[in-house]
Structures are given as C-alpha cells and as structure tokens.
Design an enzyme around this catalytic site. Structure first.
Site, PDB file in Angstrom:
ATOM      1  N   ARG A 149      31.671  44.009  34.523  1.00 35.78           N
ATOM      2  CA  ARG A 149      32.203  43.410  35.683  1.00 35.78           C
ATOM      3  C   ARG A 149      33.063  42.197  35.218  1.00 35.78           C
ATOM      4  O   ARG A 149      34.084  41.875  35.747  1.00 35.78           O
ATOM      5  CB  ARG A 149      31.126  42.908  36.738  1.00 35.78           C
ATOM      6  CG  ARG A 149      31.684  42.138  37.649  1.00 35.78           C
ATOM      7  CD  ARG A 149      30.631  41.742  38.884  1.00 35.78           C
ATOM      8  NE  ARG A 149      29.282  41.385  38.398  1.00 35.78           N
ATOM      9  CZ  ARG A 149      28.770  40.266  38.087  1.00 35.78           C
ATOM     10  NH1 ARG A 149      29.979  39.254  37.716  1.00 35.78           N
ATOM     11  NH2 ARG A 149      27.860  40.175  37.384  1.00 35.78           N
ATOM     12  N   TYR A 185      52.611  44.047  56.222  1.00 37.18           N
ATOM     13  CA  TYR A 185      51.592  45.208  56.338  1.00 37.18           C
ATOM     14  C   TYR A 185      50.472  45.088  57.053  1.00 37.18           C
ATOM     15  O   TYR A 185      49.837  43.959  57.323  1.00 37.18           O
ATOM     16  CB  TYR A 185      50.956  45.452  54.846  1.00 37.18           C
ATOM     17  CG  TYR A 185      49.984  46.543  54.704  1.00 37.18           C
ATOM     18  CD1 TYR A 185      50.034  47.624  55.479  1.00 37.18           C
ATOM     19  CD2 TYR A 185      48.740  46.102  53.933  1.00 37.18           C
ATOM     20  CE1 TYR A 185      49.037  48.610  55.321  1.00 37.18           C
ATOM     21  CE2 TYR A 185      47.743  46.935  53.741  1.00 37.18           C
ATOM     22  CZ  TYR A 185      47.713  48.027  54.307  1.00 37.18           C
ATOM     23  OH  TYR A 185      46.664  48.937  54.321  1.00 37.18           O
ATOM     24  N   LYS A 208      50.518  51.861  44.679  1.00 38.89           N
ATOM     25  CA  LYS A 208      51.945  52.307  45.005  1.00 38.89           C
ATOM     26  C   LYS A 208      52.811  52.535  43.935  1.00 38.89           C
ATOM     27  O   LYS A 208      52.505  53.293  43.271  1.00 38.89           O
ATOM     28  CB  LYS A 208      52.372  51.324  46.211  1.00 38.89           C
ATOM     29  CG  LYS A 208      51.324  50.708  47.340  1.00 38.89           C
ATOM     30  CD  LYS A 208      50.839  51.815  48.100  1.00 38.89           C
ATOM     31  CE  LYS A 208      50.219  51.422  49.497  1.00 38.89           C
ATOM     32  NZ  LYS A 208      49.164  50.439  48.992  1.00 38.89           N
TER      33      LYS A 208
END
Length: 379
Positions: free
Chosen positions: A46, A98, A195
């Site tokens: 992590r 967005y 994206k």
C-alpha cells in the site's frame, strides 16, 4: 528530450535483476526485511510498489513535474487533493465540469464544511470576484466536459497565486501530449488515467502531479493513509499506454478535426462544440496553451427533441454507446443521462448542457468510416 522520446523512456529502466526492457509487474503485498527496519526501500505494497513507482516517475516526467502520485481512480486522486482542505475552506470551480467531480464536491466534501462556488471561467479574471479570506483552491477543467470550454491556465494561475491560492487543473481531456498545465503555472495536475493515458479502455486509475516537495509529501501521506492505491497490473497497463500516447493523440486529433467539420456541415446538426474551430470561444487561448485540439466534442441536433437524440445514440454501428472516453475505439454518449446525470437539470440547462446534447470521444479508426457511421445515424 523531446516529448515523443520522453513518453517511451521516462521513468522506465531495464529491470536490474533480469534486464527486462518492460517494467515487471511486482504482484506482491509485502517485502522481506533482513532485520526490523532494514529493507530495500519497500515495506508494504500500500505504501510502496516498484511498478507504481515507475509509473509515478513517468507521469512526473511527461507533465514536466517533479512528483507523480497514483490512485485507484481519477475520483480517488481528486478526493486526495480535496483532503488538503479544512472545514470552512472554499473552492472556486468552473460551472462546466465532469458530473462525477461535481457529485464528489457537492454530495461528499461539502458535508464536511467546504463550500464550492461554480462560476463562468471564460474570462479567468472572474475568479477574483469570488475570492474571500476562506478561499484556498481554484479547480479548472480545460477543455471542459462536455461543452469544451477553454480556460486560460496562465491567467488563472496568475489570479490564484496573487491571492495565495492553489490552482489544480484537470488535464484529462487534453492529456500531457496536448497540454502541460504545470508549465503554465498550475500547482497540481490531475488525470483520470483511465482515459487517454491508458488509452485502451482496460484500466481504471488516477494520478496527481506536482512540482512542490511539501505538496507532494501531503498527497503521498493521503495516498498511504487512506489507501486508495492502484494495483501493480493497473500501473503496468498505464505505463504501456503512455508509450503510444503521442501516436494515438495525433490520430485522435486528426480524426477529431475531420468529424467536427463534418458535423458542422451536416444540415441536421445545430451546434458543434469543438475547440479547434476558429470561432469557438477562447480558441486563441486553446491555440496558445495546447499543441492540438484532440478528439473530444459535443453536438446538438436541429430537431433537439430527446427522442431524436436517443435515436442517433442507438443507431451508430462503429461509435459505441458507453461511458468513459479516450480509448482507441470511438464512443458516443448522452451526458444528461450518463456522465452528468448527478448535476441538477436546472444547473445543467443554465450552463448550456442541453438534454439532447451528444458527446463524442473520437477514436483512431478510419475517419471516413466514422463520418459514414454518424451520417447514417443522424439521417
């Protein structure tokens, strides 16, 4: 080093144990220590992972920053940036953004005492009108999602810094190939790497890039403490995607220009929102701060009834009706019911996002096929 070379080589070194030219996927949750505190820079996945570190170095390099910090999604990256704020702080953001970002701002972060002002940023000087002693952050998308508004990043940075505010720019639509906000004065760049950076619709990942050491330390603290980290395989997929970003973005931009011009010439189309048109608002600023205009655009029909828009959306054969953007395949979407459904209708309409607006993510297929597909769907 030129950008195309940087995209292929930045942050990537041959694996020292094998010489592998591709960064290995370090699929491990922990690392063996010789003695307590004696390790090779890695303790727990992590906190640190070599594949993630390679991606973070690559992102810092291609955005001309110093530190990249990766997260499990673009929204997780946005959430980490907002953790820099305290109850009572205020944020100035664009009124075209967005829908997921708007939802996070208004439905989650606002509950903890942070106030948001959504304003018209066509003229960046307007930001000053909303600054007060509680303002801490200016949040900019450019080009905006979905109306493709252009915000002058350098002017926004000058205004923000004059008032001692941080400026964060969401660079998802442009990608580092078309635009580098840190070079224009931004303090933080955020990406949905899902994206264009990933580019193949096969990964979900987010990133923030900064130059300032103290800011990076805070964001790394949130990354580790809150735990919204990406897995090593996802990091590897984005590393692979970055290597072809320049090739893909050139084709996205070339196809985008062809599709936008076709749509503008079609008798059934009313408005086309694409920042490459000379009469697009702030086109001159787009020319100044971008290297091209990309493959994102939106349009409305002259017969703007919702059912007519839905007929087009369900009639394409190459454009796929789907959420997201930036993959090699072309996508078509309906912001009002998909990506921006969380924004109240009255706010959407007031800001120009019509119920019948259609958004395109133009892929890298043959442009003639894409145009033929849209022609048959619209007619």
């Amino acid at each position: 080093m030129q950008l195309a070379t940087k995209l292929i080589h930045a942050g990537v070194e041959p694996d020292p144990s094998t010489g592998a030219i591709m960064t290995p996927i370090f699929q491990t949750s922990t690392y063996v220590q010789a003695a307590p505190g004696e390790h090779k820079g890695y303790e727990y996945a992590r906190t640190q992972n070599p594949t993630r570190h390679a991606l973070e170095a690559a992102l810092a390099a291609i955005e001309n920053g110093k530190h990249g910090i990766c997260f499990g999604s673009g929204m997780a990256a946005t959430d980490a940036i907002l953790r820099l704020l305290q109850p009572g702080d205020e944020v100035i953001a664009g009124n075209d953004m967005y829908g997921g970002t708007y939802r996070l701002f208004t439905k989650v972060v606002a509950r903890y005492g942070v106030k948001f002002h959504f304003i018209d940023m066509h003229d960046a000087a307007n930001i000053s009108n909303y600054v007060n002693e509680h303002t801490k952050l200016v949040w900019v998308e450019t080009p905006t999602n979905p109306l493709m508004h252009i915000v002058d990043i350098a002017a926004a940075a000058e205004t923000a810094h004059r008032h001692k505010l941080l400026l964060c720019v969401d660079n998802t639509f442009a990608s580092p190939y078309l635009q580098n906000p840190l070079e224009l004065g931004a303090d933080i760049v955020v990406h949905s790497a899902t994206k264009y950076l990933g580019g193949h619709s096969d990964v979900v990942l987010g990133a923030a890039i900064v130059k300032d050491d103290a800011l990076a330390e805070q964001l790394h603290f949130f990354q580790n403490s809150c735990g919204a980290v990406p897995g090593p395989h996802d990091c590897w997929l984005v590393l692979r995607g970055i290597k072809t970003l320049h090739v893909r973005m050139r084709q996205h931009s070339e196809n985008g220009a062809a599709v936008a011009r076709f749509l503008r010439s079609h008798p059934g189309v009313d408005k086309v929102y694409w920042c490459g048109f000379e009469d697009h608002p702030n086109h001159a600023i787009a020319q100044k701060q971008m290297r091209g205009f990309g493959g994102m655009m939106s349009f409305t029909l002259k017969d703007d009834r919702m059912e007519n828009a839905f007929r087009v959306l369900s009639s394409t054969r190459i454009f796929s009706l789907a959420e997201s953007l930036g993959g090699v395949e072309s996508l078509i979407g309906h912001p009002a019911s998909m990506t921006h459904a969380s924004i109240p209708r009255e706010d959407r309409i007031r800001n120009g996002l019509a119920d019948s607006l259609i958004r395109l993510s133009v892929g890298i297929e043959d442009a003639e096929d894409l145009i033929a597909d849209l022609r048959q769907a619209i007619e």
